[in-house]
Scaffold this motif. Structure first.
Motif, short mmCIF file in Angstrom:
data_model
loop_
_atom_site.label_atom_id
_atom_site.label_comp_id
_atom_site.label_asym_id
_atom_site.label_seq_id
_atom_site.Cartn_x
_atom_site.Cartn_y
_atom_site.Cartn_z
N GLU A 150 -26.08 0.11 -32.30
CA GLU A 150 -25.45 0.40 -33.59
C GLU A 150 -25.44 2.18 -33.66
O GLU A 150 -24.77 2.51 -34.57
CB GLU A 150 -26.14 0.18 -34.70
CG GLU A 150 -26.07 -1.40 -34.81
CD GLU A 150 -26.49 -2.08 -35.93
OE1 GLU A 150 -27.73 -1.51 -36.49
OE2 GLU A 150 -26.75 -3.36 -36.29
N THR A 151 -25.91 2.71 -32.73
CA THR A 151 -25.61 4.32 -32.69
C THR A 151 -24.13 4.41 -32.05
O THR A 151 -23.63 5.57 -32.21
CB THR A 151 -26.59 5.10 -31.72
OG1 THR A 151 -26.28 4.39 -30.54
CG2 THR A 151 -28.04 4.80 -32.27
N MET A 152 -23.49 3.29 -31.67
CA MET A 152 -22.23 3.60 -31.20
C MET A 152 -21.22 3.08 -32.30
O MET A 152 -21.60 2.11 -33.04
CB MET A 152 -21.92 2.51 -29.97
CG MET A 152 -20.77 2.36 -29.45
SD MET A 152 -20.65 1.54 -27.93
CE MET A 152 -21.12 -0.10 -28.27
N THR A 153 -20.21 3.71 -32.54
CA THR A 153 -19.34 3.29 -33.85
C THR A 153 -18.38 2.27 -33.05
O THR A 153 -18.07 2.10 -32.10
CB THR A 153 -18.66 4.66 -34.06
OG1 THR A 153 -17.71 5.09 -33.00
CG2 THR A 153 -19.53 5.85 -34.36
N ALA A 154 -17.72 1.88 -34.11
CA ALA A 154 -16.72 0.74 -33.83
C ALA A 154 -15.54 1.36 -33.17
O ALA A 154 -15.12 0.66 -31.86
CB ALA A 154 -16.05 0.09 -35.19
N LEU A 155 -15.12 2.27 -33.10
CA LEU A 155 -14.05 3.40 -32.43
C LEU A 155 -14.58 3.49 -31.01
O LEU A 155 -13.92 3.52 -29.99
CB LEU A 155 -13.56 4.65 -33.16
CG LEU A 155 -12.22 5.11 -32.54
CD1 LEU A 155 -11.38 4.23 -32.51
CD2 LEU A 155 -12.25 6.66 -33.15
N ASP A 156 -15.99 3.86 -30.90
CA ASP A 156 -16.59 4.19 -29.68
C ASP A 156 -16.19 2.84 -28.77
O ASP A 156 -16.05 2.82 -27.32
CB ASP A 156 -18.13 4.39 -29.94
CG ASP A 156 -18.08 5.87 -30.28
OD1 ASP A 156 -17.09 6.58 -30.33
OD2 ASP A 156 -19.10 6.06 -30.80
N PHE A 157 -16.51 1.79 -29.46
CA PHE A 157 -16.64 0.51 -28.70
C PHE A 157 -15.03 -0.16 -28.61
O PHE A 157 -14.98 -0.55 -27.35
CB PHE A 157 -17.35 -0.74 -29.45
CG PHE A 157 -17.35 -2.04 -28.97
CD1 PHE A 157 -17.68 -2.35 -27.76
CD2 PHE A 157 -16.96 -3.26 -29.76
CE1 PHE A 157 -17.83 -3.50 -27.12
CE2 PHE A 157 -16.76 -4.62 -29.01
CZ PHE A 157 -17.45 -4.51 -27.85
N PHE A 158 -14.22 0.26 -29.38
CA PHE A 158 -12.81 -0.14 -29.26
C PHE A 158 -12.29 0.69 -27.90
O PHE A 158 -11.41 0.08 -27.09
CB PHE A 158 -11.93 0.33 -30.48
CG PHE A 158 -10.42 0.01 -30.45
CD1 PHE A 158 -10.28 -1.19 -30.68
CD2 PHE A 158 -9.81 1.04 -30.13
CE1 PHE A 158 -8.89 -1.49 -30.69
CE2 PHE A 158 -8.44 0.65 -30.04
CZ PHE A 158 -7.90 -0.80 -30.32
N ASP A 159 -13.01 1.84 -27.41
CA ASP A 159 -12.26 2.64 -26.39
C ASP A 159 -12.38 1.79 -25.28
O ASP A 159 -11.59 1.89 -24.19
CB ASP A 159 -13.15 4.12 -26.21
CG ASP A 159 -12.75 4.75 -27.39
OD1 ASP A 159 -11.82 4.80 -27.96
OD2 ASP A 159 -13.65 5.77 -27.96
#
Length: 423
Positions: A150-159
């Motif tokens: 969860e230190t990764m944001t939704a946008l980071d994952f979307f990338d």
């Protein structure tokens, strides 16, 4: 060291540090005692020899670190668009799979001890409890591990999310094996896109899942063990028969006390509550009703196993029941932590992709949310035992014979096996 000590003493003597309470004569000590040098001026921390220099297996070889640390292949990098956070995503999921492997290792060993009758030697029950507790602690770690992802944001994952498709966490063979071996019933599983969960696995993986469905589950093995609880025999202590007599006698006495009270709203509420208790315990002692609930999937343990579990709960302070009580507690811990793991997974997926479709083609958040329920709780009957707790003076008193039996642990029984076969 001596020079620094002398300088420090000089500061102390001149009063520069006299404001510090530890600088009084009472707390003075020789600072040369803090030297890392031992007797003879040699550093004792450097004594020893480098055994690895003589050959043999070394750390990296023992752990096969070359394979483990070279197993993080970023699909984004392969496609010429390296995304930093994909590495975290891969490492976290690989760590999950390694811990799933350890859980299966512990679970298989426990199931084997139950199947081979080794739990009849009560020394082995400590091994069982230790390994089941270890599984619970691992699950606790896995629940907390979501915080790293969860230190990764939704946008980071979307990338990098599109690079994963059609890979999906549902395809984790080890987690499906784990569910089967613990005892998640196939009939209560939520279908995956209206299809059997095993359809997502092919070849050898499908065969392994089918084999795990045919094996005795931890639930079934614990059930058989509970059915043998000493004190249930009708010709012996007859715990269940005595408990039934005591409970209804206690409720009748409380009814008489309540009925003797002056008419009031409080009296009516008390009588209504006592009637509910009577109905509750009537259902508890109704074996046919229990069988009906079993057929509907609302109960998991057999009627006799339920009796054994409740007896262990009531007499958990007796030496012979202390370890069994710890086992039942740890089994509930596993169920609770698996539920928390599922819930954390649901929350994380909702946070990362909202209500989008999952990478494997499922409905994503909506599918995962449907798995967070009692249908996936294997030992739900143990949680429900608290419903039937009663005042201590309603619990049948142990007669001298059964009390001595429960007070003295049985360490081995040669009629089953030798203690050399304990592992």
């Amino acid at each position: 060291t001596l020079f620094r000590s002398a300088c420090f003493c000089k500061l102390f003597d001149t009063g520069i540090m006299s404001g510090c309470p530890f600088m009084t004569r009472k707390y003075q000590f020789s600072f040369n005692r803090l030297s890392i040098e031992g007797n003879g001026g040699e550093d004792s921390a450097q004594e020893g020899e480098n055994k690895a220099s003589k050959g043999g297996i070394i750390y990296g070889e023992y752990l096969h670190l070359e394979k483990v640390l070279d197993a993080q292949e970023l699909q984004s990098e392969n496609k010429g668009n390296k995304i930093h956070d994909e590495h975290l995503f891969i490492v976290t999921h690989q760590a999950y799979e390694l811990w799933f492997k350890q859980i299966l290792w512990e679970l298989d060993s426990v199931r084997e001890m139950f199947q081979n009758g080794h739990v009849r030697d009560e020394r082995n029950m400590l091994k069982v409890v230790t390994r089941i507790h270890r599984i619970a602690i691992i699950f606790k770690l896995l629940v907390e591990q979501f915080a790293v992802l969860e230190t990764m944001t939704a946008l980071d994952f979307f990338d990098f999310r599109d690079y994963l498709s059609p890979a999906s966490g549902f395809q984790s063979l080890q987690f499906r094996l784990l569910e089967n071996k613990i005892g998640v019933p196939e009939s209560l599983r939520v279908p995956y896109n209206r299809r059997h969960y095993r359809d997502s696995f092919k070849g050898k993986q499908n065969e392994l899942l089918l084999k795990s469905e045919e094996e005795l589950t931890l639930l079934q093995l614990v059930e058989s063990w509970l059915e043998r609880t000493p004190g249930l025999e009708e010709q012996g202590f007859n715990f269940w028969g005595k408990l039934q007599v005591n409970i209804f006698k206690g409720i009748d006495e409380e009814f008489k006390v309540a009925q003797a009270k002056p008419e009031s709203e409080e009296k009516e509420e008390l009588l209504a509550e006592l009637q509910k208790q009577r109905e509750l315990f009537t259902s508890l002692f109704d074996e046919k009703r229990h069988q009906h609930l079993l057929s509907k999937g609302e109960r998991r343990l057999s009627y006799n196993a339920m009796k054994g579990a409740l007896m262990i709960y009531f007499y958990r302070e007796e030496p012979r029941f202390q370890v069994p009580f710890q086992l039942l507690t740890s089994l509930m811990d596993i169920d609770a932590l698996m539920t928390k793991w599922r819930y954390n997974h649901v929350c994380m997926v909702h946070r990362m992709i909202g209500t989008k479709e999952g990478t494997g083609g499922s409905s994503g958040y909506h599918y995962l949310r449907s798995t967070v329920s009692d249908r996936y709780k294997v030992f739900v009957d143990l949680f429900n035992l608290s419903t039937f707790l009663v005042p201590r003076h309603w619990i049948p008193k142990l007669n001298p014979s059964i009390h001595k039996f429960l007070y003295t642990a049985e360490y081995s029984d040669s009629s089953y096996f030798s203690s050399d076969d304990s592992d």
